[in-house]
Design an enzyme around this catalytic site. Sequence first.
Site, mmCIF file in Angstrom:
data_model
loop_
_atom_site.group_PDB
_atom_site.id
_atom_site.type_symbol
_atom_site.label_atom_id
_atom_site.label_comp_id
_atom_site.label_asym_id
_atom_site.label_seq_id
_atom_site.Cartn_x
_atom_site.Cartn_y
_atom_site.Cartn_z
ATOM 1 N N SER A 152 0.844 -1.201 0.000
ATOM 2 C CA SER A 152 0.000 0.000 0.000
ATOM 3 C C SER A 152 0.874 1.243 0.000
ATOM 4 C CB SER A 152 -0.896 0.023 1.235
ATOM 5 O OG SER A 152 -0.170 0.440 2.385
ATOM 6 N N ASP A 153 0.337 2.316 -0.573
ATOM 7 C CA ASP A 153 0.967 3.601 -0.293
ATOM 8 C C ASP A 153 0.778 3.871 1.193
ATOM 9 O OD1 ASP A 153 2.288 5.994 -0.565
ATOM 10 O OD2 ASP A 153 1.117 6.664 -2.278
ATOM 11 N N TRP A 154 1.621 4.727 1.748
ATOM 12 C CA TRP A 154 1.677 4.925 3.201
ATOM 13 C C TRP A 154 0.398 5.629 3.674
ATOM 14 C CZ3 TRP A 154 5.243 2.264 1.296
ATOM 15 C CH2 TRP A 154 6.347 1.814 2.018
#
Length: 743
Positions: A243-245
Amino acid sequence: MLKKDEKKDEKKREKEIDKLVKKLTLDEKIAMIHGASLFRSGAVERLGIPAIETSDGPMGVRAEFMDDRWIPSGNQDDMVSYLPSNSALASSWNPALARKMGHVLGAEARGRGKDVILAPGINIKRDPRCGRNFEYMSEDPALTAAMAVPFIQGVQENDVAACVKHFAANVQETGRLVVDETIDERTLYELYLPAFKAAVQEGGAHSIMGAYNKINGEYCCESKTLLDRILREEWGFDGAVISDWGGVHNTKEAALCSMDLEMSVFPDFDEYKLANPLKELIEKGEVSEAAVDAKVKNLLRMMYRLKMIGSKKDNREKGVYNAPASRETILRTAEESAVLLKNENHTLPLDEKKVKKLAVIGANAAKVHSNGGGSAEIKALYEICPLAGLKMYLGGNTEVVYAPGYYVPAKPKAFEVNWQATSLDDLKDTTVGQATRDETGEGHIKGEQERIAQIERDKAEIHEKNPSLFRQALELAKNADAVIFVGGLNHDYDSEGFDRPDMKLPYEQDLLIEELLKVRKDTIVTFVGGSPVEMPWREQAQAILWTYYAGMETGNAFAKIIFGEVNPSGKLAETFPDKYEDCVTAKNGQFGVWDKIALEEGLYCGYRYFDRQRIKPAFCFGHGLSYTNFEYSGLTLKAEKGKDVKLTFTVKNVGKRAGAEIVQIYIAPIAAQVDRPDKELKTFVKVELSAGRSKKVSLTLKQEDFMHFDVQLHKFIADAGDYEILVGASCEDIRLRGIATLN
């Protein structure tokens, strides 16, 4: 096609993965699929399964941070090479160079002990105001794919996974965690997905990063459409999805799709969606443990490929950072990425022997850019700015005088208030480097309002201080043998987390340029920036040179081009509109809206839109001049088996300098059976020629180059019929034409 030995190794690996998964407890599995620090996953030491070490990396391996705070560790052993941005690399149109740059990034990541480097960014540039465009390559999917594939391969030669981002259609920073994009299926498959498909199927990417945004109502990091049906089933991807952060919002949705590793900006690691909340759902019987097993298997598979585990782990590449050889690759990329937009009266190159006093004007001449831009920021070993490059090149026989020319307001010192701790829309309250949650989104909205207010305050201060700076610059210009203006943008404008307010040059640069051109009509206007700007004075300028953020060797490359040691060969990988109002997103209003946008223009993004509407941009897609000239001749087309088309033609350097020409091949359907863009780039080649020399070029257009996506059949098809084949120096400068017929 896998060879016999490779199939055997793969079968053995899958058996070992199955055995490992059976030995893991539920707690150990869950520890593996979410962050245990800001850049590290959980390890299982009992079974010899290490943590996955990640780092941001579009323009170099990022500085080390504390495990649970956005505060640098403070050591000096994390200074690295500052690499050209993806927008610079794409302007070289040189896939071989892309592979070398990828190798440099991969080697430095491995040298710093990283397993996954969060790069490259390959989203399509839909609007020139997008704050993150400098991290992306192009508005065109074919060019993006052609540059991304070798870059990924170069990274992964070092036993480091490229994490290709942001999947998919991350086209704006405004409201980036909540914005829902309505995209029709054909547009998605023809424009926003092809580079990702190539990254997986041709580049062999070991990992993919899910985007923040929603597409058609689904968060990208929780999307069964994107992650299960398209990525896994249609494309056959069996690597890791990260995932993106902060991109995961719902535990159950993320658990039940192919999202393998959740990362975020918060230090409450056990409360991530794929941590304790997931365990509770499993214990309630709402999610099966098999769903977790699938994620763990994907992560283990990536670890085997990187030699983190398994029989080959003792043979893993060790990597290296700050190697002198890498600087040569960075310098060459900077040289090949510069785009000569205009050059009347042979204003460039300058003759070093005739320039005894050189006036350099503009804040970007002396600006360092490596320490900004969001997650692209790094601690550079060094960065040579244009002013330093010119002085180093000319030595002591030429007097170089400098004036900033315009006022740039000072920003808070780095890390006093970390952008990452305040950039997400569910943050409200922060301390130094510490983030706390606020699901209302009020904090980000308030922060955006404050940013806009600060821009207005800055404008007032700039207007007050510029007159004296203008006068100083104009006096220098009057008394010099040559004048170079170095302006453009910086990472107060080109940055993750927000979009640009407009397409204009900040700090009243247009006013200064107009005055300089009145005083010295031969002023050489040059820029450093990450995305297009309006140039209302461009008809008066004789020479305009554009450079993207080109890395640690920017200044050396700049000087070599200005004085003719290097012949510029870069071409634009995106359209430079005359004014923002000409853009399709300006006309339909579907950009920069907080919660919901519709990509109403469909396929008509970038040059496709300008072509269809007959709008002339300032500088078109594919444009770029040289200090020499090239002629094209002798196009022949041969259809092979009625499917592929072989092109042959000759390119000749008719000037007096060696140079390189980027030849672009577009196709234009004649009497298309469905609505299709007027022309589309399909392939290209960079031809290097000495003065007076010529070369016969052969290229092949494959059947898939003629295809469009059929929504009813849910597949790409090529319609039989006639297609015009266009061979050009840009999308507007077409030199040769021919007709090919597909059966």
